[in-house]
Scaffold this motif. Structure first.
Motif, mmCIF file in Angstrom:
data_model
loop_
_atom_site.group_PDB
_atom_site.id
_atom_site.type_symbol
_atom_site.label_atom_id
_atom_site.label_comp_id
_atom_site.label_asym_id
_atom_site.label_seq_id
_atom_site.Cartn_x
_atom_site.Cartn_y
_atom_site.Cartn_z
ATOM 1 N N SER A 14 0.802 -1.223 0.144
ATOM 2 C CA SER A 14 -0.065 0.123 -0.261
ATOM 3 C C SER A 14 0.938 1.324 0.026
ATOM 4 C CB SER A 14 -0.811 0.043 1.406
ATOM 5 O OG SER A 14 -1.701 1.125 1.163
ATOM 6 N N LEU A 15 0.734 2.139 -0.883
ATOM 7 C CA LEU A 15 1.168 3.367 -1.034
ATOM 8 C C LEU A 15 0.312 4.436 -0.989
ATOM 9 C CD1 LEU A 15 4.146 4.357 -1.776
ATOM 10 C CD2 LEU A 15 3.482 4.038 -4.069
ATOM 11 N N GLY A 16 0.567 5.547 0.083
ATOM 12 C CA GLY A 16 -0.477 6.481 0.073
ATOM 13 C C GLY A 16 0.330 7.758 0.621
ATOM 14 N N ILE A 23 3.391 11.138 -8.656
ATOM 15 C CA ILE A 23 4.526 10.161 -9.167
ATOM 16 C C ILE A 23 4.177 9.895 -10.585
ATOM 17 C CG2 ILE A 23 3.813 7.958 -8.289
ATOM 18 C CD1 ILE A 23 6.781 7.411 -7.683
ATOM 19 N N SER A 24 5.212 9.814 -11.613
ATOM 20 C CA SER A 24 4.836 9.359 -12.882
ATOM 21 C C SER A 24 4.629 7.921 -12.948
ATOM 22 C CB SER A 24 5.748 9.926 -13.787
ATOM 23 O OG SER A 24 6.983 9.184 -13.578
ATOM 24 N N GLU A 25 3.852 7.740 -13.917
ATOM 25 C CA GLU A 25 3.636 6.210 -14.528
ATOM 26 C C GLU A 25 5.362 5.361 -14.402
ATOM 27 O OE1 GLU A 25 1.648 3.277 -17.936
ATOM 28 O OE2 GLU A 25 1.157 5.384 -17.628
ATOM 29 N N LYS A 30 9.116 1.829 -12.299
ATOM 30 C CA LYS A 30 10.626 1.624 -11.700
ATOM 31 C C LYS A 30 10.425 1.153 -10.214
ATOM 32 C CE LYS A 30 15.119 3.458 -11.284
ATOM 33 N NZ LYS A 30 15.735 2.088 -10.959
ATOM 34 N N LEU A 31 9.649 1.926 -9.321
ATOM 35 C CA LEU A 31 9.555 1.492 -8.092
ATOM 36 C C LEU A 31 9.095 -0.025 -7.621
ATOM 37 C CD1 LEU A 31 9.690 2.260 -4.997
ATOM 38 C CD2 LEU A 31 7.080 2.709 -5.459
ATOM 39 N N PHE A 32 8.291 -0.352 -8.572
ATOM 40 C CA PHE A 32 7.780 -1.703 -8.528
ATOM 41 C C PHE A 32 8.655 -2.866 -8.738
ATOM 42 C CE2 PHE A 32 3.505 0.313 -8.106
ATOM 43 C CZ PHE A 32 3.230 -0.101 -6.780
ATOM 44 N N SER A 33 9.356 -2.507 -9.817
ATOM 45 C CA SER A 33 10.382 -3.363 -10.498
ATOM 46 C C SER A 33 11.643 -3.482 -9.583
ATOM 47 C CB SER A 33 10.957 -2.782 -11.865
ATOM 48 O OG SER A 33 10.070 -2.784 -12.821
ATOM 49 N N ASP A 34 12.084 -2.284 -8.888
ATOM 50 C CA ASP A 34 13.181 -2.514 -7.842
ATOM 51 C C ASP A 34 12.404 -3.030 -6.626
ATOM 52 O OD1 ASP A 34 14.535 -1.021 -9.542
ATOM 53 O OD2 ASP A 34 14.540 0.935 -8.517
ATOM 54 N N LEU A 35 11.447 -2.971 -5.991
ATOM 55 C CA LEU A 35 10.873 -3.844 -5.111
ATOM 56 C C LEU A 35 11.088 -5.328 -5.559
ATOM 57 C CD1 LEU A 35 8.025 -1.408 -3.821
ATOM 58 C CD2 LEU A 35 10.119 -1.962 -2.690
ATOM 59 N N ILE A 47 -1.979 -4.526 -4.643
ATOM 60 C CA ILE A 47 -1.326 -3.295 -4.604
ATOM 61 C C ILE A 47 -2.508 -2.350 -4.383
ATOM 62 C CG2 ILE A 47 0.202 -1.708 -5.892
ATOM 63 C CD1 ILE A 47 1.279 -4.146 -7.189
ATOM 64 N N THR A 48 -2.515 -1.194 -3.590
ATOM 65 C CA THR A 48 -3.444 -0.285 -3.308
ATOM 66 C C THR A 48 -2.505 1.272 -3.314
ATOM 67 O OG1 THR A 48 -4.614 -1.644 -1.781
ATOM 68 C CG2 THR A 48 -4.995 0.786 -1.673
ATOM 69 N N LEU A 49 -2.796 2.126 -4.271
ATOM 70 C CA LEU A 49 -2.298 3.195 -4.293
ATOM 71 C C LEU A 49 -3.706 4.431 -4.074
ATOM 72 C CD1 LEU A 49 -0.748 3.034 -7.854
ATOM 73 C CD2 LEU A 49 0.254 2.807 -5.743
ATOM 74 N N LYS A 50 -3.161 4.932 -2.686
ATOM 75 C CA LYS A 50 -4.227 6.069 -2.337
ATOM 76 C C LYS A 50 -3.707 7.602 -2.639
ATOM 77 C CE LYS A 50 -4.651 3.126 1.628
ATOM 78 N NZ LYS A 50 -4.581 2.815 3.131
ATOM 79 N N THR A 51 -4.558 8.071 -3.638
ATOM 80 C CA THR A 51 -4.253 9.336 -4.121
ATOM 81 C C THR A 51 -4.879 10.362 -3.636
ATOM 82 O OG1 THR A 51 -5.754 8.818 -6.026
ATOM 83 C CG2 THR A 51 -3.399 8.211 -6.361
ATOM 84 N N ASN A 52 -4.737 11.771 -3.939
ATOM 85 C CA ASN A 52 -5.423 12.646 -3.424
ATOM 86 C C ASN A 52 -6.242 13.283 -4.552
ATOM 87 O OD1 ASN A 52 -6.179 15.345 -2.621
ATOM 88 N ND2 ASN A 52 -4.476 15.971 -1.668
ATOM 89 N N PRO A 53 -7.523 13.253 -4.659
ATOM 90 C CA PRO A 53 -8.217 13.679 -5.903
ATOM 91 C C PRO A 53 -8.227 15.285 -5.775
ATOM 92 C CG PRO A 53 -9.778 13.203 -3.802
ATOM 93 C CD PRO A 53 -8.421 12.865 -3.547
#
Length: 56
Positions: A14-16, A23-25, A30-35, A47-53
């Motif tokens: 989870s990333l929030g 962050i760009s696509e 790259k973040l997920f590839s590195d992880l 995988i959960t991405l919490k964004t700010n609308p």
């Protein structure tokens, strides 16, 4: 030499905090590839991405 220990594979990531809105696509990819290279994940990870609308 660092301490070695066993860790079960991750089944959730989870990333929030509004950061995923900025962050760009390409950077997320790259973040997920590195992880993936450094950590163990189950085959079907959630995988959960919490964004700010209000960002855009």
């Amino acid at each position: 030499m660092g301490i070695m220990f066993k860790v079960a594979p991750f089944n959730l990531f989870s990333l929030g905090g509004g950061m995923p809105s900025l962050i760009s696509e390409k950077a997320l990819s790259k973040l997920f590839s590195d992880l993936k290279m450094r950590l163990k994940f189950v085959n079907y990870i959630e995988i959960t991405l919490k964004t700010n609308p209000d960002t855009f």
